[in-house]
Write an enzyme that holds these catalytic residues in place. Sequence first.
Site, PDB file in Angstrom:
ATOM      1  NE  ARG A 108      -3.869   0.472   2.018  1.00 28.57           N
ATOM      2  CZ  ARG A 108      -5.082   0.505   2.604  1.00 28.57           C
ATOM      3  NH1 ARG A 108      -5.273   1.231   3.690  1.00 28.57           N
ATOM      4  NH2 ARG A 108      -6.081  -0.182   2.105  1.00 28.57           N
ATOM      5  CG  HIS A 135      -8.501  -0.096  -2.634  1.00 29.03           C
ATOM      6  ND1 HIS A 135      -7.676  -1.185  -2.459  1.00 29.03           N
ATOM      7  CD2 HIS A 135      -9.123   0.099  -1.435  1.00 29.03           C
ATOM      8  CE1 HIS A 135      -7.791  -1.621  -1.208  1.00 29.03           C
ATOM      9  NE2 HIS A 135      -8.660  -0.860  -0.570  1.00 29.03           N
ATOM     10  CD  GLN A 138     -13.210  -2.185  -0.582  1.00 31.39           C
ATOM     11  OE1 GLN A 138     -12.389  -2.213   0.332  1.00 31.39           O
ATOM     12  NE2 GLN A 138     -14.420  -2.699  -0.459  1.00 31.39           N
ATOM     13  CG  ASP A 226     -13.996   6.027  -0.228  1.00 31.48           C
ATOM     14  OD1 ASP A 226     -14.027   5.756   0.991  1.00 31.48           O
ATOM     15  OD2 ASP A 226     -12.929   6.109  -0.869  1.00 31.48           O
ATOM     16  CB  CYS A 266     -14.109   0.833   0.281  1.00 30.64           C
ATOM     17  SG  CYS A 266     -13.641   2.547   0.569  1.00 30.64           S
ATOM     18  NE  ARG A 294     -10.324  -5.762   0.453  1.00 35.36           N
ATOM     19  CZ  ARG A 294      -9.655  -4.705   0.929  1.00 35.36           C
ATOM     20  NH1 ARG A 294     -10.308  -3.738   1.514  1.00 35.36           N
ATOM     21  NH2 ARG A 294      -8.349  -4.601   0.766  1.00 35.36           N
TER      22      ARG A 294
HETATM   23  N1  NVA Z   1     -10.372   6.599  -0.759  1.00 36.26           N
HETATM   24  C1  NVA Z   1      -9.911   6.064   0.510  1.00 36.26           C
HETATM   25  C2  NVA Z   1     -10.073   4.591   0.540  1.00 36.26           C
HETATM   26  C3  NVA Z   1      -9.693   3.941   1.825  1.00 36.26           C
HETATM   27  C4  NVA Z   1      -9.833   2.453   1.796  1.00 36.26           C
HETATM   28  C5  NVA Z   1      -8.471   6.459   0.734  1.00 36.26           C
HETATM   29  O1  NVA Z   1      -7.666   6.359  -0.189  1.00 36.26           O
HETATM   30  O2  NVA Z   1      -8.172   6.902   1.838  1.00 36.26           O
HETATM   31  N1   CP Z   2     -11.262  -0.607   2.547  1.00 39.43           N
HETATM   32  C1   CP Z   2      -9.984  -0.658   2.957  1.00 39.43           C
HETATM   33  O1   CP Z   2      -9.046  -0.916   2.191  1.00 39.43           O
HETATM   34  O2   CP Z   2      -9.837  -0.403   4.290  1.00 39.43           O
HETATM   35  P1   CP Z   2      -8.483  -0.217   5.076  1.00 39.43           P
HETATM   36  O3   CP Z   2      -7.939   1.143   4.716  1.00 39.43           O
HETATM   37  O4   CP Z   2      -8.860  -0.310   6.519  1.00 39.43           O
HETATM   38  O5   CP Z   2      -7.521  -1.288   4.660  1.00 39.43           O
END
Ligand code: NVA
Ligand code: CP
Length: 307
Positions: A108, A135, A138, A226, A266, A294
């Site tokens: 990540r 992502h 997800q 989201d 998500c 997931r």
């Molecule tokens: N759009 C959010 C998704 C988190 C799973 C982020 O990137 O923070």
């Molecule tokens: N939806 C998701 O990826 O959540 P986290 O940021 O908690 O991993």
Amino acid sequence: MRNFINIADIEKKDLREIIDNAKSQKGKRSKLNKSAIDPNAPFADKTLIMIFEKPSTRTRLSFELAMKQLGGQLLVLNPKEIHYGSGEESIHDTAKVLSQYGDIVMMRTYKHKHFLEFSKHLDIPIINGLTNLSHPCQIMSDIMTFEELKGSITNKKIAWVGDGNNIVYSLIEAAVKFNFKLSIACPKKLRPENKILKWAKKNNSKILITKDPFEATSLADCVMTDKWISMSDKVDKKKKRKLLKPYQVNKKIMECAKPDAIFMHCLPANRGEEVTNSVMDGRQSAVWLASLNRVHVQKSIIQWCLK
Ligand code: NVA
Ligand code: CP
């Protein structure tokens, strides 16, 4: 070697295989407890290395559980605690070393460019566990969840309401690959990246972009949203919140969709902002099932990468 970086990179038949395999493997272990290892322990001799540049609850835990169920080992690395492009060691050398210790990496990152740079030097497969751009894990879980509850997603109408962010980027790619109708409601300034919209158009997508959340959700089979402020957002938060105010998923928006439509997010959610409590906790909400899935979809992605 197979990487899982973006949905657009992967063939339709492979994406379908990942979803179907996830469904069938989930079904086969319905009588087993969460941490029980799958009877054939297919990855007893395999190690997944995970690197998180930013926080995670679901991605971290679901990959941990996925690897556990597959009978494999896990190493979780915090970039601040290893030599990782910090000047102490180049990204190239760190990637080469990790390739000696593990069988697959899940990462990540903030910048997608950084993810790609790292993947270039690895000699083992890598899975995108979220970047600022996309992502994919997800969205694969969301597709599995939709199909578990509503049957095939082909030609169904999915509505996205809110920020044109990394989640909707992967959703656009999925609309092309899984052939569903996607309606996106967002303010003009927060539209998804032009590049991905152009790619979708070139690939005969059925995507509508509108400023009107009621148009987007009209008779939809699924409504998604989201957080308005993502982890990577370096924006004027007050201004962004003001722009997105009309895009809250609430009872009125859900009433616009089909009566049996589902709601997905998500997570993590900012309840009271992009979604109300009544929707999050309501009868149409599939948010917890999507979190659980997931695990199953990622088991299937790991297996596909290591095939
Ligand atoms: N759009 C959010 C998704 C988190 C799973 C982020 O990137 O923070
Ligand atoms: N939806 C998701 O990826 O959540 P986290 O940021 O908690 O991993």
